[in-house]
Design a protein around this motif. Structure first.
Motif, mmCIF file in Angstrom:
data_model
loop_
_atom_site.group_PDB
_atom_site.id
_atom_site.type_symbol
_atom_site.label_atom_id
_atom_site.label_comp_id
_atom_site.label_asym_id
_atom_site.label_seq_id
_atom_site.Cartn_x
_atom_site.Cartn_y
_atom_site.Cartn_z
ATOM 1 N N THR A 19 102.561 68.601 86.270
ATOM 2 C CA THR A 19 103.360 69.080 87.396
ATOM 3 C C THR A 19 103.574 70.573 87.367
ATOM 4 O OG1 THR A 19 105.358 68.641 86.155
ATOM 5 C CG2 THR A 19 104.545 66.860 87.566
ATOM 6 N N GLU A 20 103.365 71.242 86.173
ATOM 7 C CA GLU A 20 103.578 72.681 86.066
ATOM 8 C C GLU A 20 102.385 73.431 86.621
ATOM 9 O OE1 GLU A 20 104.372 73.671 82.071
ATOM 10 O OE2 GLU A 20 106.267 72.576 81.962
ATOM 11 N N PRO A 21 102.579 74.562 87.221
ATOM 12 C CA PRO A 21 101.464 75.354 87.728
ATOM 13 C C PRO A 21 100.529 75.759 86.602
ATOM 14 C CG PRO A 21 103.577 76.193 88.527
ATOM 15 C CD PRO A 21 103.880 75.161 87.517
ATOM 16 N N ALA A 22 99.269 75.932 86.937
ATOM 17 C CA ALA A 22 98.275 76.247 85.915
ATOM 18 C C ALA A 22 98.429 77.656 85.371
ATOM 19 C CB ALA A 22 96.869 76.080 86.500
ATOM 20 N N ASP A 23 99.006 78.574 86.238
ATOM 21 C CA ASP A 23 99.107 79.958 85.790
ATOM 22 C C ASP A 23 100.313 80.238 84.910
ATOM 23 O OD1 ASP A 23 100.886 79.457 87.749
ATOM 24 O OD2 ASP A 23 100.601 81.362 88.832
ATOM 25 N N VAL A 24 101.152 79.240 84.622
ATOM 26 C CA VAL A 24 102.321 79.436 83.738
ATOM 27 C C VAL A 24 101.869 79.251 82.303
ATOM 28 C CG1 VAL A 24 104.606 78.627 83.126
ATOM 29 C CG2 VAL A 24 103.889 78.672 85.519
ATOM 30 N N PRO A 25 102.016 80.256 81.439
ATOM 31 C CA PRO A 25 101.561 80.108 80.047
ATOM 32 C C PRO A 25 102.414 79.106 79.290
ATOM 33 C CG PRO A 25 102.797 82.146 80.294
ATOM 34 C CD PRO A 25 102.630 81.578 81.681
ATOM 35 N N GLN A 26 101.785 78.445 78.372
ATOM 36 C CA GLN A 26 102.490 77.468 77.546
ATOM 37 C C GLN A 26 103.257 78.184 76.431
ATOM 38 O OE1 GLN A 26 99.900 74.505 76.103
ATOM 39 N NE2 GLN A 26 99.001 73.998 78.109
ATOM 40 N N GLN A 27 104.433 77.676 76.096
ATOM 41 C CA GLN A 27 105.267 78.270 75.051
ATOM 42 C C GLN A 27 104.742 77.863 73.677
ATOM 43 O OE1 GLN A 27 109.275 77.087 75.715
ATOM 44 N NE2 GLN A 27 109.527 78.320 77.576
ATOM 45 N N ALA A 28 104.710 78.869 72.765
ATOM 46 C CA ALA A 28 104.282 78.594 71.388
ATOM 47 C C ALA A 28 105.332 77.777 70.660
ATOM 48 C CB ALA A 28 104.052 79.913 70.652
ATOM 49 N N PRO A 29 104.906 76.971 69.750
ATOM 50 C CA PRO A 29 105.897 76.172 69.001
ATOM 51 C C PRO A 29 106.810 77.079 68.184
ATOM 52 C CG PRO A 29 103.716 76.003 68.002
ATOM 53 C CD PRO A 29 103.526 76.687 69.322
ATOM 54 N N ALA A 30 108.074 76.727 68.182
ATOM 55 C CA ALA A 30 109.070 77.537 67.475
ATOM 56 C C ALA A 30 108.782 77.559 65.982
ATOM 57 C CB ALA A 30 110.478 76.987 67.733
ATOM 58 N N SER A 31 108.787 78.819 65.406
ATOM 59 C CA SER A 31 108.553 78.965 63.959
ATOM 60 C C SER A 31 109.833 78.628 63.205
ATOM 61 C CB SER A 31 108.131 80.394 63.642
ATOM 62 O OG SER A 31 109.129 81.303 64.045
ATOM 63 N N PRO A 32 109.701 78.107 61.982
ATOM 64 C CA PRO A 32 110.908 77.754 61.218
ATOM 65 C C PRO A 32 111.695 78.999 60.816
ATOM 66 C CG PRO A 32 108.948 77.540 59.859
ATOM 67 C CD PRO A 32 108.475 77.766 61.271
ATOM 68 N N VAL A 33 112.995 78.926 60.837
ATOM 69 C CA VAL A 33 113.868 80.038 60.479
ATOM 70 C C VAL A 33 113.769 80.285 58.976
ATOM 71 C CG1 VAL A 33 116.239 80.916 60.454
ATOM 72 C CG2 VAL A 33 115.417 79.489 62.352
ATOM 73 N N PRO A 34 113.386 81.534 58.540
ATOM 74 C CA PRO A 34 113.270 81.774 57.092
ATOM 75 C C PRO A 34 114.637 81.710 56.416
ATOM 76 C CG PRO A 34 113.066 83.833 58.308
ATOM 77 C CD PRO A 34 113.063 82.734 59.328
ATOM 78 N N GLN A 35 114.653 81.088 55.280
ATOM 79 C CA GLN A 35 115.888 80.961 54.516
ATOM 80 C C GLN A 35 115.960 82.073 53.472
ATOM 81 O OE1 GLN A 35 116.012 77.081 52.829
ATOM 82 N NE2 GLN A 35 116.162 76.030 54.818
ATOM 83 N N GLU A 36 117.117 82.680 53.385
ATOM 84 C CA GLU A 36 117.319 83.742 52.409
ATOM 85 C C GLU A 36 117.279 83.166 50.990
ATOM 86 O OE1 GLU A 36 120.895 85.772 53.155
ATOM 87 O OE2 GLU A 36 120.283 86.569 55.121
ATOM 88 N N PRO A 37 116.562 83.858 50.075
ATOM 89 C CA PRO A 37 116.521 83.343 48.695
ATOM 90 C C PRO A 37 117.884 83.455 48.032
ATOM 91 C CG PRO A 37 115.506 85.519 48.825
ATOM 92 C CD PRO A 37 115.776 85.076 50.244
ATOM 93 N N GLU A 38 118.143 82.528 47.190
ATOM 94 C CA GLU A 38 119.414 82.528 46.482
ATOM 95 C C GLU A 38 119.456 83.714 45.519
ATOM 96 O OE1 GLU A 38 119.935 78.876 44.527
ATOM 97 O OE2 GLU A 38 119.961 77.659 46.372
ATOM 98 N N PRO A 39 120.592 84.398 45.427
ATOM 99 C CA PRO A 39 120.693 85.551 44.504
ATOM 100 C C PRO A 39 120.469 85.116 43.065
ATOM 101 C CG PRO A 39 122.859 84.897 45.307
ATOM 102 C CD PRO A 39 121.866 84.119 46.124
ATOM 103 N N TYR A 40 119.710 85.995 42.342
ATOM 104 C CA TYR A 40 119.388 85.677 40.953
ATOM 105 C C TYR A 40 120.597 85.979 40.068
ATOM 106 C CZ TYR A 40 117.212 85.965 36.353
ATOM 107 O OH TYR A 40 116.912 85.792 35.031
ATOM 108 N N GLU A 41 120.931 85.038 39.263
ATOM 109 C CA GLU A 41 122.061 85.190 38.350
ATOM 110 C C GLU A 41 121.531 85.391 36.940
ATOM 111 O OE1 GLU A 41 124.774 82.000 38.648
ATOM 112 O OE2 GLU A 41 125.259 82.345 40.767
ATOM 113 N N GLU A 42 121.960 86.498 36.327
ATOM 114 C CA GLU A 42 121.531 86.770 34.957
ATOM 115 C C GLU A 42 122.199 85.813 33.995
ATOM 116 O OE1 GLU A 42 122.575 90.795 34.267
ATOM 117 O OE2 GLU A 42 120.717 91.584 35.115
ATOM 118 N N THR A 43 121.468 85.484 32.968
ATOM 119 C CA THR A 43 122.036 84.648 31.924
ATOM 120 C C THR A 43 122.921 85.496 31.015
ATOM 121 O OG1 THR A 43 120.152 85.012 30.457
ATOM 122 C CG2 THR A 43 120.002 83.161 32.017
#
Length: 458
Positions: A19-43
């Motif tokens: 039903t969508e017009p042919a000239d409407v571009p298709q949306q790219a799949p959403a990329s996963p949100v990067p997760q911040e690495p946990e801070p390194y704790e010194e021993t």
């Protein structure tokens, strides 16, 4: 009239959303949100290693204590050489019963270093003896301490190794400490170097004080002359100048040590003047590490001296029955004040207390270093013991050497208080007017309230 709908080509894919017009571009799949690495704790171990590294390389520790041992050992050696000036040829020179040929054979066997075997002439001996006196005096004053500490070491080991059988325990202490002082920054305070550095920093007026201080013509000339003298001695193939044999360390000869020190001094000057920034920081960190390492070795050496002396005394029968002090006090050779020795030696209770007290203090001292108050009490007792040895037994240079070695454990607060009092006295005596100013150009005092806490040396 409309055109017929074209037939779908076989194999063609139908659009996902017709039903969508042919000239409407298709949306790219959403990329996963990067997760911040946990801070390194010194021993805990890593934190301890980091604190230890910062402590060992952050600053040159115990500036006042190293200044005291620099002044003390150089003054002890200087006074000894001046006192023995009339007898120098008999002790270390051509008139000695221990001839130079015998000394060469002994040095060839024990591989000790000395510059006296380089020549049989009387003039060479007199020159070495004078050099030892001048180096000791200039090191005591703190003039060019890096260079003078090396010359002081060469003078000490050259004369002592020439006639090794005439020394005592104090000579052995000076022998060892002369080599340790080479690696220390012993001119940070109470020296002409510190005074000159303060004057250069004040004259820089906003410029790079280190670079201004590196424009030092007398220092460059001294470095060049000593390098030329070492080169002449090396080319001449003189005794002891080997590269990888018979040196102060295994597989490191005296040539490698002396040339290495000469090159290190030149590199330090060049970096101070031409390479500010990271090269200067790296060299400064290495110098601090060497200073603190040598300071630790000096402290361990003093503890070993007292521990071994105390444990050997425990095994002696005269020390066990409390009469060991009685016998040397009744020998003519160790009685400069016979009446005083007789007065003290006639009191049996006093002899017993001194004998047992000496053993207890020497054995207990290494175990009290982590208790500041108890350590300071025993330190005073040991200094008093050496003063009594100097007076009663006539061994002033031995006592002065041991008192200087003990000074590495003097409290920093006491030394800074003493520095302030001496500076005030100097201002009152030599200044024309104005209030006495505190000693300037000296490192800050480490106290309990400065975040540094007390250390073994204060």
């Amino acid at each position: 009239m409309t055109s017929p709908t074209p037939q779908q080509t076989p194999g063609a894919q139908q659009p996902a959303h017709p039903t969508e017009p042919a000239d409407v571009p298709q949306q790219a799949p959403a990329s996963p949100v990067p997760q911040e690495p946990e801070p390194y704790e010194e021993t805990r171990i890593e934190r301890a290693i980091g604190r230890g590294f910062r402590y060992a390389t952050g600053r040159a520790l115990a500036p006042y204590q190293t200044a005291v041992i620099r002044i003390g050992f150089s003054a002890t050696w200087l006074l000894f050489l001046l006192r023995e000036w009339p007898h120098r040829a008999v002790l270390y020179g051509p008139d000695s019963p221990w001839s130079l040929d015998m000394a060469r054979r002994l040095l060839g066997g024990n591989h000790a270093f000395s510059v006296l075997p380089w020549s049989d002439s009387r003039g060479w001996f007199e020159g070495v003896y004078l050099l030892a006196i001048v180096a000791a005096a200039l090191l005591m004053l703190g003039w060019r301490t890096r260079t003078m500490s090396v010359l002081f070491m060469v003078g000490v080991i050259s004369l002592q190794n020439r006639s090794i059988f005439i020394g005592d325990g104090g000579d052995n202490v000076i022998h060892l400490m002369s080599m340790y002082l080479v690696l220390t920054r012993c001119g940070q305070v109470w020296s002409l170097d510190a005074r000159r550095a303060k004057r250069v920093a004040a004259a820089a007026d906003g410029t790079d004080g280190a670079a201004a201080g590196s424009r030092d013509l007398p220092g460059v000339i001294l470095w060049a002359v000593l390098g030329l003298a070492l080169a002449v001695a090396q080319v001449g193939g003189n005794y002891g100048l080997s590269w990888f044999d018979n040196g102060p360390f295994p597989h490191i000869g005296w040539s490698l040590v002396l040339w290495g020190l000469w090159a290190a001094h030149g590199l330090w000057w060049a970096v101070q003047r031409y390479a500010p920034g990271e090269p200067r920081v790296v060299l400064d960190t290495v110098a601090k590490l060497a200073h603190n390492g040598a300071l630790l070795v000096i402290m361990v050496e003093v503890c070993l001296i007292y521990a071994t002396a105390g444990w050997y005394k425990i095994q002696g029968s005269r020390w066990q029955d409390g009469t060991a002090v009685y016998f040397p006090m009744h020998l003519d050779y160790f009685s400069p004040w016979p009446a005083l020795s007789e007065l003290l030696g006639s009191n049996g209770v006093m002899i017993m207390l001194i004998t047992y007290g000496t053993v207890i203090v020497q054995v207990a001292f290494p175990f009290t270093l982590f208790n500041r108050r108890l350590k300071n009490v025993l330190l005073v007792m040991m200094i008093c013991e050496h003063l009594s040895i100097a007076i009663l037994l006539g061994l002033p240079f031995f006592s002065l050497a041991m008192i200087t070695a003990d000074a590495v454990f003097l409290p920093t607060n006491f030394l800074t208080w003493l520095s302030a009092r001496l500076s005030g006295l100097r201002e009152r005596l030599f200044s024309r007017g104005g209030p006495a100013s505190p000693a300037g150009g000296e490192p800050d005092t480490r106290t309990e309230h400065s975040g540094g806490g007390h250390t073994l040396v204060g």
